[in-house]
Design an enzyme around this catalytic site. Structure first.
Site, PDB file in Angstrom:
ATOM      1  N   PRO A  53     -34.309   1.920  36.712  1.00  0.00           N
ATOM      2  CA  PRO A  53     -34.097   1.423  38.080  1.00  0.00           C
ATOM      3  C   PRO A  53     -33.740  -0.069  38.101  1.00  0.00           C
ATOM      4  O   PRO A  53     -32.940  -0.502  38.928  1.00  0.00           O
ATOM      5  CB  PRO A  53     -35.434   1.691  38.766  1.00  0.00           C
ATOM      6  CG  PRO A  53     -36.007   2.857  38.015  1.00  0.00           C
ATOM      7  CD  PRO A  53     -35.553   2.702  36.602  1.00  0.00           C
ATOM      8  N   ALA A  60     -32.652  -1.817  35.223  1.00  0.00           N
ATOM      9  CA  ALA A  60     -31.912  -2.166  34.001  1.00  0.00           C
ATOM     10  C   ALA A  60     -30.717  -1.234  33.867  1.00  0.00           C
ATOM     11  O   ALA A  60     -30.832  -0.144  33.305  1.00  0.00           O
ATOM     12  CB  ALA A  60     -32.820  -2.064  32.774  1.00  0.00           C
ATOM     13  N   HIS A 102       0.035  12.703  50.539  1.00  0.00           N
ATOM     14  CA  HIS A 102      -0.257  13.973  51.202  1.00  0.00           C
ATOM     15  C   HIS A 102      -0.529  13.804  52.698  1.00  0.00           C
ATOM     16  O   HIS A 102      -0.763  14.797  53.405  1.00  0.00           O
ATOM     17  CB  HIS A 102      -1.478  14.650  50.561  1.00  0.00           C
ATOM     18  CG  HIS A 102      -1.177  15.364  49.280  1.00  0.00           C
ATOM     19  ND1 HIS A 102      -0.960  14.707  48.094  1.00  0.00           N
ATOM     20  CD2 HIS A 102      -1.043  16.693  49.001  1.00  0.00           C
ATOM     21  CE1 HIS A 102      -0.726  15.593  47.142  1.00  0.00           C
ATOM     22  NE2 HIS A 102      -0.763  16.796  47.659  1.00  0.00           N
ATOM     23  N   GLU A 146     -21.274   3.821  32.416  1.00  0.00           N
ATOM     24  CA  GLU A 146     -20.987   3.448  31.017  1.00  0.00           C
ATOM     25  C   GLU A 146     -20.398   2.027  30.932  1.00  0.00           C
ATOM     26  O   GLU A 146     -19.487   1.756  30.150  1.00  0.00           O
ATOM     27  CB  GLU A 146     -20.098   4.498  30.349  1.00  0.00           C
ATOM     28  CG  GLU A 146     -20.857   5.806  30.211  1.00  0.00           C
ATOM     29  CD  GLU A 146     -20.239   6.793  29.262  1.00  0.00           C
ATOM     30  OE1 GLU A 146     -19.671   6.358  28.256  1.00  0.00           O
ATOM     31  OE2 GLU A 146     -20.348   7.986  29.537  1.00  0.00           O
ATOM     32  N   GLY A 147     -20.949   1.151  31.757  1.00  0.00           N
ATOM     33  CA  GLY A 147     -20.484  -0.235  31.837  1.00  0.00           C
ATOM     34  C   GLY A 147     -19.449  -0.347  32.946  1.00  0.00           C
ATOM     35  O   GLY A 147     -18.358   0.220  32.851  1.00  0.00           O
ATOM     36  N   SER A 189     -16.655  -2.066  35.604  1.00  0.00           N
ATOM     37  CA  SER A 189     -15.424  -2.829  35.293  1.00  0.00           C
ATOM     38  C   SER A 189     -15.760  -4.282  34.973  1.00  0.00           C
ATOM     39  O   SER A 189     -15.150  -4.886  34.080  1.00  0.00           O
ATOM     40  CB  SER A 189     -14.464  -2.776  36.484  1.00  0.00           C
ATOM     41  OG  SER A 189     -13.893  -1.487  36.575  1.00  0.00           O
TER      42      SER A 189
HETATM   43  C1  FAD Z   1     -23.072   9.501  38.497  1.00  0.00           C
HETATM   44  C2  FAD Z   1     -23.777   8.598  37.521  1.00  0.00           C
HETATM   45  C3  FAD Z   1     -24.099   9.106  36.261  1.00  0.00           C
HETATM   46  C4  FAD Z   1     -24.784   8.293  35.342  1.00  0.00           C
HETATM   47  N1  FAD Z   1     -25.177   8.824  34.138  1.00  0.00           N
HETATM   48  C5  FAD Z   1     -25.949   8.072  33.297  1.00  0.00           C
HETATM   49  C6  FAD Z   1     -26.503   8.656  32.106  1.00  0.00           C
HETATM   50  O1  FAD Z   1     -26.283   9.835  31.786  1.00  0.00           O
HETATM   51  N2  FAD Z   1     -27.302   7.879  31.317  1.00  0.00           N
HETATM   52  C7  FAD Z   1     -27.585   6.575  31.623  1.00  0.00           C
HETATM   53  O2  FAD Z   1     -28.312   5.940  30.876  1.00  0.00           O
HETATM   54  N3  FAD Z   1     -27.070   6.002  32.757  1.00  0.00           N
HETATM   55  C8  FAD Z   1     -26.271   6.719  33.596  1.00  0.00           C
HETATM   56  N4  FAD Z   1     -25.773   6.157  34.755  1.00  0.00           N
HETATM   57  C9  FAD Z   1     -26.108   4.768  35.088  1.00  0.00           C
HETATM   58  C10 FAD Z   1     -24.921   3.824  34.997  1.00  0.00           C
HETATM   59  O3  FAD Z   1     -24.536   3.615  33.648  1.00  0.00           O
HETATM   60  C11 FAD Z   1     -25.314   2.516  35.720  1.00  0.00           C
HETATM   61  O4  FAD Z   1     -25.336   2.840  37.112  1.00  0.00           O
HETATM   62  C12 FAD Z   1     -24.346   1.389  35.449  1.00  0.00           C
HETATM   63  O5  FAD Z   1     -24.486   0.932  34.124  1.00  0.00           O
HETATM   64  C13 FAD Z   1     -24.551   0.196  36.408  1.00  0.00           C
HETATM   65  O6  FAD Z   1     -25.896  -0.171  36.460  1.00  0.00           O
HETATM   66  P1  FAD Z   1     -26.596  -0.358  37.905  1.00  0.00           P
HETATM   67  O7  FAD Z   1     -26.288   0.838  38.715  1.00  0.00           O
HETATM   68  O8  FAD Z   1     -28.007  -0.698  37.665  1.00  0.00           O
HETATM   69  O9  FAD Z   1     -25.829  -1.600  38.556  1.00  0.00           O
HETATM   70  P2  FAD Z   1     -26.242  -3.145  38.368  1.00  0.00           P
HETATM   71  O10 FAD Z   1     -26.456  -3.436  36.938  1.00  0.00           O
HETATM   72  O11 FAD Z   1     -27.321  -3.461  39.331  1.00  0.00           O
HETATM   73  O12 FAD Z   1     -24.902  -3.869  38.835  1.00  0.00           O
HETATM   74  C14 FAD Z   1     -24.606  -4.128  40.216  1.00  0.00           C
HETATM   75  C15 FAD Z   1     -23.269  -4.859  40.299  1.00  0.00           C
HETATM   76  O13 FAD Z   1     -23.364  -6.126  39.597  1.00  0.00           O
HETATM   77  C16 FAD Z   1     -22.305  -6.232  38.668  1.00  0.00           C
HETATM   78  N5  FAD Z   1     -22.771  -6.974  37.484  1.00  0.00           N
HETATM   79  C17 FAD Z   1     -23.905  -6.755  36.774  1.00  0.00           C
HETATM   80  N6  FAD Z   1     -23.980  -7.619  35.748  1.00  0.00           N
HETATM   81  C18 FAD Z   1     -22.852  -8.405  35.812  1.00  0.00           C
HETATM   82  C19 FAD Z   1     -22.350  -9.489  35.034  1.00  0.00           C
HETATM   83  N7  FAD Z   1     -23.015  -9.931  33.965  1.00  0.00           N
HETATM   84  N8  FAD Z   1     -21.180 -10.059  35.407  1.00  0.00           N
HETATM   85  C20 FAD Z   1     -20.504  -9.604  36.492  1.00  0.00           C
HETATM   86  N9  FAD Z   1     -20.934  -8.578  37.263  1.00  0.00           N
HETATM   87  C21 FAD Z   1     -22.081  -7.979  36.929  1.00  0.00           C
HETATM   88  C22 FAD Z   1     -21.989  -4.774  38.303  1.00  0.00           C
HETATM   89  O14 FAD Z   1     -20.679  -4.672  37.775  1.00  0.00           O
HETATM   90  C23 FAD Z   1     -22.131  -4.094  39.639  1.00  0.00           C
HETATM   91  O15 FAD Z   1     -20.957  -4.274  40.377  1.00  0.00           O
HETATM   92  C24 FAD Z   1     -25.081   6.948  35.675  1.00  0.00           C
HETATM   93  C25 FAD Z   1     -24.722   6.450  36.936  1.00  0.00           C
HETATM   94  C26 FAD Z   1     -24.101   7.256  37.858  1.00  0.00           C
HETATM   95  C27 FAD Z   1     -23.760   6.688  39.220  1.00  0.00           C
END
Ligand code: FAD
Length: 382
Positions: free
Chosen positions: A127, A129, A341, A366-367, A369
């Site tokens: 949640p 990380a 469309h 997976e990271g 953009s």
């Molecule tokens: C449908 C779905 C499936 C998933 N499946 C998996 C899975 O199987 N296993 C797993 O482990 N995870 C999974 N995830 C998690 C996913 O990898 C994370 O949601 C993603 O890595 C982003 O983390 P966060 O949601 O906590 O966003 P945050 O880390 O809170 O980021 C919020 C915003 O801040 C930006 N940001 C953060 N750090 C920086 C920086 N240093 N510089 C600039 N911008 C930054 C981000 O780009 C984003 O726009 C899944 C997520 C979804 C939605």
């Protein structure tokens, strides 16, 4: 043809495309409409060897090149993105065992996973990380006792694809809090082990058949022989797995974008406005030209990264570029295809709006953009 693909790769792509068109595509709308878990396709995917497509033959996998894997994922994604997300999440789990585990662990978990008898999940995100998984708080505390070394797992993982449907979960947890990322270890945990519980499937905008869950570990006991590699090697394993995964996400994006472009081309040739097909309008022709050019550029970046991976070269930088460009490209291409469309694209009777929803998360998971840009910039400024 491109410089990265050979005849064997194309043969794999052809057979996956035929399978995906015949078996997977017809249920894509139903899976989305009813949020049906894409696991309904598991027996068929297993039969054609897709669940082990990322693994060497030694561990029951297909033993194909990374380029063929790219093309296979692309073909599957053009048919159903939800099914592809289930399969690629399984690949993350099995890649982690292949990379981080020893031969005993590979034989134990990869062979049944490659044949589709078991399904995997990969639990890194928490949640608090996501973008920086080194901020995780899930803890694996070592318990040395006369019955053998064990760990007690405590913590919460969030957004874990496949988790409640999986047989095993690769979980990353802290074994040494003072060492930050170097104190993270990877474990394979039985989904039904005592102390593992799941929340309900998270309602999501798209990929409705690729269910994601919160997973809780409350004093879950894990035997030491379920630890992948040495203590503290988990983060490095996770990063290597994500390098591979990013190529697969890039392939998913080019598959979805190709499907959207093909639909828009077919539509524009038959839909008439002012008594002529809309394909005659130069504004739309230029839109098509840009869509096709961007799509090709994304494929070439993805195939280059896949080729480097197949050749055993370093490819983190190229995988990040491929994932970044493909995810952004697919957002634009699916949106333009919907625009072409008109109102029919916005209607749920047509698949376009599903593709727009499904592709949105490719810029996040997976990271994101932003994180891919950080990875690329880090190499440039090194
Ligand atoms: C449908 C779905 C499936 C998933 N499946 C998996 C899975 O199987 N296993 C797993 O482990 N995870 C999974 N995830 C998690 C996913 O990898 C994370 O949601 C993603 O890595 C982003 O983390 P966060 O949601 O906590 O966003 P945050 O880390 O809170 O980021 C919020 C915003 O801040 C930006 N940001 C953060 N750090 C920086 C920086 N240093 N510089 C600039 N911008 C930054 C981000 O780009 C984003 O726009 C899944 C997520 C979804 C939605």
């Amino acid at each position: 043809m491109d410089p990265f693909t050979d005849d064997d790769d194309l043969a794999v792509a052809d057979s996956v495309r035929r399978f995906a068109d015949e078996v997977i595509a017809p249920r894509a709308a139903e899976i989305d409409d009813s949020a049906l878990f894409a696991g309904v396709h598991l027996p068929a995917l297993a039969e054609v060897g897709l669940m082990g497509m990322n693994l060497p033959e030694r561990w029951g996998g297909a033993g194909v090149s990374s380029v063929a894997l790219y093309l296979a994922v692309e073909a599957l994604a053009a048919a159903c993105a939800s099914t592809t997300s289930m399969v690629t999440a399984h690949f993350l789990a099995t890649d982690a065992i292949l990379i981080g585990g020893d031969d005993t662990q590979r034989a134990r978990w990869l062979v049944p996973a490659a044949s589709g008898k078991t399904l995997g999940a990969f639990a890194l995100t928490e949640p608090n990380a996501g973008s920086n998984p080194a901020d995780m708080t899930t803890r694996a505390s070592a318990l040395g006792d006369p019955l053998g070394d064990r760990y007690l797992l405590n913590g919460v993982k969030h957004f874990i694809s496949n988790a409640a449907h999986a047989d095993f979960i690769v979980v990353f947890a802290i074994t040494d809090a003072s060492a930050r990322a170097r104190g993270i270890s990877a474990f394979v945990v039985d989904r039904n082990a005592k102390g593992v519980s799941m929340g309900p499937a998270e309602p999501t905008m798209g990929l409705k058949g690729g269910h994601v869950f919160e997973v809780r570990f409350d004093g879950c006991e894990v035997a030491a022989d379920c630890r992948l590699g040495a203590e503290g090697s988990g983060f490095r394993t996770a990063m290597k797995v994500l390098d591979n995964g990013r190529i697969e996400i890039a392939a998913t994006c080019t598959g979805i974008a190709r499907a959207a472009l093909d639909m828009a081309l077919a539509w524009a040739k038959t839909r008439e406005v002012d008594g002529e097909p809309i394909a005659r309008f130069q504004g739309l022709q230029w839109m098509f030209a840009d869509m096709a050019t961007e799509l090709d550029a994304a494929r070439l970046l993805g195939l280059r990264a896949a080729r480097l991976r197949a050749d055993g070269a370093r490819f983190s930088h190229e995988a990040a570029m491929a994932k970044l460009f493909a995810a952004e490209m697919a957002g634009r291409v699916t949106d333009n295809a919907l625009q072409i469309h008109g109102g029919y694209g916005y209607s749920r009777q047509m698949p376009l709006e599903r593709l727009v929803r499904d592709v949105r998360v490719m810029r996040i998971y997976e990271g994101s953009s932003e994180i891919q840009r950080n990875i690329i910039a880090r190499t440039l400024l090194h």
